[in-house]
Every structure is written in structure tokens, then in C-alpha cells.
Design a protein around this motif. Structure first.
Motif, PDB file in Angstrom:
ATOM      1  N   LEU A  68      61.200  54.324   3.562  1.00 41.73           N
ATOM      2  CA  LEU A  68      61.134  53.112   2.749  1.00 41.73           C
ATOM      3  C   LEU A  68      59.732  52.911   2.185  1.00 41.73           C
ATOM      4  O   LEU A  68      59.560  52.539   1.022  1.00 41.73           O
ATOM      5  N   LEU A  69      58.732  53.183   3.002  1.00 43.38           N
ATOM      6  CA  LEU A  69      57.348  53.067   2.541  1.00 43.38           C
ATOM      7  C   LEU A  69      57.071  54.064   1.423  1.00 43.38           C
ATOM      8  O   LEU A  69      56.433  53.727   0.410  1.00 43.38           O
ATOM      9  N   ALA A  70      57.550  55.282   1.578  1.00 44.28           N
ATOM     10  CA  ALA A  70      57.366  56.308   0.538  1.00 44.28           C
ATOM     11  C   ALA A  70      58.072  55.894  -0.755  1.00 44.28           C
ATOM     12  O   ALA A  70      57.553  56.108  -1.857  1.00 44.28           O
ATOM     13  N   GLN A  71      59.255  55.307  -0.630  1.00 44.99           N
ATOM     14  CA  GLN A  71      59.989  54.847  -1.818  1.00 44.99           C
ATOM     15  C   GLN A  71      59.198  53.781  -2.565  1.00 44.99           C
ATOM     16  O   GLN A  71      59.105  53.798  -3.794  1.00 44.99           O
ATOM     17  N   LYS A  72      58.618  52.845  -1.831  1.00 44.75           N
ATOM     18  CA  LYS A  72      57.864  51.764  -2.458  1.00 44.75           C
ATOM     19  C   LYS A  72      56.660  52.303  -3.224  1.00 44.75           C
ATOM     20  O   LYS A  72      56.330  51.815  -4.309  1.00 44.75           O
ATOM     21  N   GLU A  73      55.992  53.307  -2.663  1.00 41.83           N
ATOM     22  CA  GLU A  73      54.843  53.897  -3.354  1.00 41.83           C
ATOM     23  C   GLU A  73      55.279  54.540  -4.665  1.00 41.83           C
ATOM     24  O   GLU A  73      54.615  54.414  -5.691  1.00 41.83           O
ATOM     25  N   LEU A  74      56.409  55.216  -4.635  1.00 41.30           N
ATOM     26  CA  LEU A  74      56.896  55.891  -5.831  1.00 41.30           C
ATOM     27  C   LEU A  74      57.365  54.891  -6.889  1.00 41.30           C
ATOM     28  O   LEU A  74      57.208  55.123  -8.093  1.00 41.30           O
ATOM     29  N   GLN A  75      57.929  53.771  -6.446  1.00 48.38           N
ATOM     30  CA  GLN A  75      58.437  52.767  -7.381  1.00 48.38           C
ATOM     31  C   GLN A  75      57.323  52.030  -8.122  1.00 48.38           C
ATOM     32  O   GLN A  75      57.577  51.349  -9.110  1.00 48.38           O
ATOM     33  N   LEU A  77      51.243  60.923  -5.192  1.00 48.34           N
ATOM     34  CA  LEU A  77      50.504  61.484  -4.057  1.00 48.34           C
ATOM     35  C   LEU A  77      50.671  60.612  -2.821  1.00 48.34           C
ATOM     36  O   LEU A  77      50.819  61.126  -1.710  1.00 48.34           O
ATOM     37  N   ASN A  78      50.635  59.289  -2.984  1.00 46.59           N
ATOM     38  CA  ASN A  78      50.842  58.395  -1.840  1.00 46.59           C
ATOM     39  C   ASN A  78      52.213  58.608  -1.219  1.00 46.59           C
ATOM     40  O   ASN A  78      52.362  58.649   0.008  1.00 46.59           O
ATOM     41  N   CYS A  79      53.228  58.716  -2.052  1.00 48.89           N
ATOM     42  CA  CYS A  79      54.590  58.974  -1.575  1.00 48.89           C
ATOM     43  C   CYS A  79      54.636  60.279  -0.779  1.00 48.89           C
ATOM     44  O   CYS A  79      55.182  60.327   0.323  1.00 48.89           O
ATOM     45  N   CYS A  80      54.048  61.307  -1.346  1.00 47.82           N
ATOM     46  CA  CYS A  80      54.067  62.625  -0.693  1.00 47.82           C
ATOM     47  C   CYS A  80      53.263  62.634   0.602  1.00 47.82           C
ATOM     48  O   CYS A  80      53.643  63.307   1.571  1.00 47.82           O
ATOM     49  N   LYS A  81      52.161  61.890   0.645  1.00 51.19           N
ATOM     50  CA  LYS A  81      51.345  61.864   1.859  1.00 51.19           C
ATOM     51  C   LYS A  81      52.085  61.163   2.997  1.00 51.19           C
ATOM     52  O   LYS A  81      51.969  61.563   4.165  1.00 51.19           O
ATOM     53  N   VAL A  82      52.840  60.113   2.665  1.00 56.82           N
ATOM     54  CA  VAL A  82      53.630  59.445   3.698  1.00 56.82           C
ATOM     55  C   VAL A  82      54.652  60.421   4.287  1.00 56.82           C
ATOM     56  O   VAL A  82      54.827  60.506   5.511  1.00 56.82           O
TER      57      VAL A  82
END
Length: 488
Positions: free
Chosen positions: A137-144, A160-165
Motif C-alpha cells: 500500500l505504501l509503494a502504491q501511494k508513492e507511485l500514485q 524510485l520511492n515505490c521501487c525502494k519500498v
């Protein structure tokens, strides 16, 4: 380069552009922006022109006295500042500039909206120990967040934030299971799953924008690796079928049809909301006409009979036709809903708002600022639209009251009671008191408090994101913020 460095780099770049010796740079930058904007969109030519201009300007920086004795980090910051400034100015000209790109965005978003209704981690062969809904969910929020920014770097940072999570999740899970460090075979399926669930707006156009206009000298190393994986995820999703999800063809088609039916239900809910708004607006307009008529009757009392005055207040067919031609706010809303449903874009539009389907437990402290900004923009635009149309907007505090008012009037009208007028006035007085009470409600009650789980997550997974990459959220390049500079 972290968030602070980018802010200082942009500030330093603009400060140097104020110097008299930077006049040639300022002239070159403005000339390029004007010349570029005067040409019809051509992605390949546009990309090459921007890349060449950025490279030539950065080379000129190194040889100019303004940057004499500067470190490589300071020159890197100047390059970032230049890219952010130029691409913010050119954004509307180059982003999703071709109809084909817009069409692909819509097709991709529609496909993800359908598949996300039934896809499971097992369909992508994601191991159980790599499944963590909280981190996903955290990764999704970064991508959105990708559409919140205009600069290529800031959009790339969301990826990059999504991928790092995801990378941190896989690494921690492998350590806990005493397994070998995860590779691309483990990473890519999770990225695909997260991307489908996030359904980020205009994903295709965003990836093309980064690919074309992010400085090639900076799209390297880890950034290049993760961005390449995102391109692979997009390609996989675009071509996804039953075989890709390890399903039987019949099962896949059945799931797709069920998803379409589910999203159609959302469209039906929109129709119901539109009807309710239309009813409220109609009742409000009717009440205003009755009140206006009553005032005019009192004014002319003694000169003309009430019957005579009432007959004069009834509009002619021609006048009524002219009144009907003036669109009300509810008319425009109904028109928008019908257009939305006709284009079959309801699911895409509503999924571009990441908090629409969120629960209280999903929110973190960092989401409060985004929610507040979204709320302010919504209220400002709605009130301005209402005022511009000459309509009375329906405030949240009186919405429920007006619904009750409309229902009360309808019941009285159906009963056919002769004394309905006195009863209606009494009800209206009560409802007015309720409206006044609602208007005094504390603003803090409008936002539900964050639960303990949300607070705990703020100190864990959110911290991991901030320690890796962060978009330049605090310093978007706003034109109005640099009125005193040479670059404006």
C-alpha cells in the motif's frame, strides 16, 4: 542528490541567474523556451532539442566565471535547477502531446482498473513470504503521486520511492527466511502487482516524459535499473492475458466481465448522486421563487389584490423558456456525468484520486497535507464555478438539511393536505435551526483522527522512503515565486 540538495541547487541556480553577468544565460534560456513552444509537437525532435540544450548549457556553466571554483556537486545542482526550470515551463507543451499517447493512457488505465478487481499475488507467482499488504500500500501511494509534479526528476523519484519500498520488503523477507538476496525474478512480479493495484494516472505518458526529458547523464545506475523495471512492468500489463496470469482463458474472461459489471455499478451510483443533486437544486430554486413572490405581494399590498399580483408573477412560456436555457450547476454536473458514462471513463477518473477509496487506517501523518491541499482546491474551484454561473452553491453543512427539506416537501405534496403551507413553514424553521447548529460545528470534526496503526506506520515504512529518495515537494518551481528574478 537528496531533497535538501535539490532545493539549495535550484535556489542557487536562480540566484546566479540574477547576476548581471548571467544575462547571456537568461537570454539563451528564454529564447529556447519561446522557440521550442512555437513548433508543433514532435517527440523525437523535441527530446533531442531539450537534451542538446541542457548539455550545452551545463558545459557553458563550467566555463563561466559565475561557477568558478565550484565543486562538482554545485555544478550538478545547477544542472538540476536548469532542467527543473525549463521543463516546468515546457510541461504543457510536451506532456501527453500526441493523441496516440493519450489513447494508450486510457487503454492502460482501463485494463488495470479491470484486472485489479480479481488479480491475486499467486497469479504472478509471488511467494507468500514476499507478500506484505502494508508495504504494498505504501509503494502504491508513492507511485500514485507521479502526477503531482512537472519536473522529470520529481516524477522519476516517485517511481524510485515505490521501487525502494518493494526492494526493502524483499530484502527483509529474504533475510528473515535465510534465503539468497532477491533478484529481478522476485522484484518484477511484485512491481507489476503494485502498479496494477495503484493504477497511476497517465502512466504511459509519464514514462515517456521521463525517458525523453530527464537528462541522460543522470538516468544511470540505480535510477536506470528501477526505471527499466517500470518500463518492463508497463509492457507486461499492456499485453497481459490469461496465460500471463496462469489462468484458464474461460476463467480470465469471466473475471474480466465481472470486473466490468462491478465498475458499471460505480457508474450507477454516480447517476443516483446526480439525481439527488438535481432534486436538491430544483427544490432550492422553487423555494427561492416562492419567497420572492411572497415579498412582492407584501410590497404591493393595498394597491392590488394578492390574486392579481400572483397572476402577474407567473412567467410566460417565452420567459420560462429563456430561464430554462440558463444552465445551473446541477445541469452542468448532469452533463458531465452523462459524458463520463458515455466515454466509459468513470473508473479511470475516480481512480486518479488516491484517497477516494482509502480507509482511515490507511492514512499516515504525511497524508494530511495532501488531503488538506486537495480539499482547499476542491472548495475553491466549486465555489468559483458556482459564483461564475450565478448559482447558490450547496455547502456541506446544509446538504443534509436540504435533503430532508426536499423529502418533507414531497411528502406534503403527495398527501394533498390543504393546510400544507403552514406545516411546511414550520418545518422550514426547524431545519433552519439545524442548519445554524451545523454551521457552528468545529472544523476539526470534519477530518477523522488517525488511528494508532497509522501513527505507528508513520515511524516505520514512511521513514524508509524518506531515507532513500524524495521529490522536491517543498519547492515546486512556481512562476509566481520568482517575480523578482530575471527568469520568470
Amino acid at each position: 542528490m537528496d531533497n535538501t540538495d535539490v532545493f539549495l541547487g535550484l535556489h542557487d541556480f536562480l540566484e546566479r541567474m540574477r547576476q548581471p553577468s548571467a544575462a547571456d544565460f537568461v537570454k539563451s534560456i528564454k529564447s529556447f523556451i519561446v522557440s521550442f513552444s512555437n513548433h508543433a509537437p514532435d517527440p523525437e525532435r523535441d527530446s533531442a532539442a531539450v537534451q542538446d540544450f541542457l548539455a550545452n548549457m551545463e558545459a557553458a556553466f563550467k566555463a563561466h566565471p559565475l561557477w568558478a571554483g565550484c565543486s562538482e556537486e554545485e555544478l550538478e545542482s545547477a544542472g538540476e535547477g536548469l532542467e527543473k526550470y525549463v521543463m516546468t515551463k515546457l510541461f504543457t507543451r510536451v506532456f501527453a502531446s500526441l493523441p496516440d499517447d493519450v489513447k494508450l493512457d486510457e487503454q492502460l488505465s482501463e485494463k488495470m482498473a479491470l484486472i485489479q478487481q480479481f488479480i491475486r499475488p499467486e497469479n504472478l507467482d509471488i511467494k507468500p513470504n514476499f507478500q506484505n499488504e502494508t508495504s504494498w500500500l505504501l509503494a502504491q501511494k508513492e507511485l500514485q503521486k507521479i502526477n503531482m509534479y512537472k519536473a522529470p526528476r520529481d516524477k522519476l523519484v516517485c517511481i524510485l520511492n515505490c521501487c525502494k519500498v518493494i526492494s526493502n520488503l524483499l530484502l527483509n523477507a529474504s533475510i528473515a527466511s535465510n534465503e539468497n538476496p532477491p533478484g529481478a525474478d522476485e522484484f518484477l512480479p511484485v512491481l507489476i502487482y503494485v502498479t496494477i493495484k495503484a493504477n497511476p494516472p497517465q502512466l504511459h505518458s509519464n514514462l515517456l516524459y521521463i525517458q525523453r526529458y530527464r537528462s541522460q547523464s543522470r538516468l544511470v545506475a540505480e535510477a536506470s535499473y528501477y526505471f527499466t523495471n517500470m518500463l518492463s512492468a508497463e509492457s507486461f500489463i499492456s499485453n497481459i492475458d490469461a496465460n500471463a496470469l496462469s489462468m484458464e482463458e474461460a476463467e480470465f474472461e469471466k473475471n474480466m466481465e465481472s470486473a466490468r459489471a462491478l465498475l458499471s455499478g460505480l457508474s450507477s451510483d454516480i447517476d443516483g448522486l446526480s439525481d439527488q443533486l438535481n432534486q436538491i437544486a430544483g427544490q432550492t430554486k422553487s423555494g427561492e421563487l416562492v419567497e420572492s413572490k411572497h415579498q412582492r405581494q407584501n410590497f404591493g399590498k393595498g394597491k392590488e389584490s394578492a390574486t392579481t399580483m400572483a397572476s402577474k408573477e407567473i412567467p410566460s412560456a417565452k420567459d420560462q423558456s429563456l430561464m430554462d436555457k440558463v444552465p445551473s450547476l446541477s445541469d452542468l454536473e448532469n452533463k458531465g456525468v452523462s459524458m463520463l458514462l458515455k466515454e466509459d471513463q468513470a473508473s479511470q477518473v475516480f481512480r486518479e484520486y488516491p484517497f477516494l477509496f482509502a480507509h482511515v487506517g490507511d492514512l499516515t501523518i504525511n497524508d494530511v497535507e495532501d488531503l488538506l491541499n486537495n480539499y482547499k482546491q476542491l472548495v475553491f474551484k466549486y465555489v468559483c464555478l458556482s459564483k461564475g454561473l450565478g448559482c447558490n452553491f450547496i455547502s456541506p453543512s446544509s446538504l443534509h438539511t436540504q435533503i430532508l427539506h426536499a423529502e418533507s416537501e414531497k411528502k406534503i405534496e403527495d398527501s394533498g393536505a390543504v393546510e400544507q403551507k403552514d406545516g411546511l413553514q414550520k418545518d422550514t424553521g426547524i431545519l433552519q435551526d439545524e442548519r445554524n447548529t451545523d454551521s457552528n460545528t468545529s472544523k476539526d470534526e470534519a477530518m477523522p483522527p488517525l488511528d494508532s496503526n497509522a501513527r505507528r506506520r508513520t515511524g516505520t515504512d514512511e521513514g524508509n522512503v524518506e531515507s532513500t529518495f524524495s521529490p522536491d515537494e517543498a519547492t515546486p518551481l512556481r512562476d509566481e515565486g520568482h517575480n523578482g528574478t530575471s527568469l520568470s
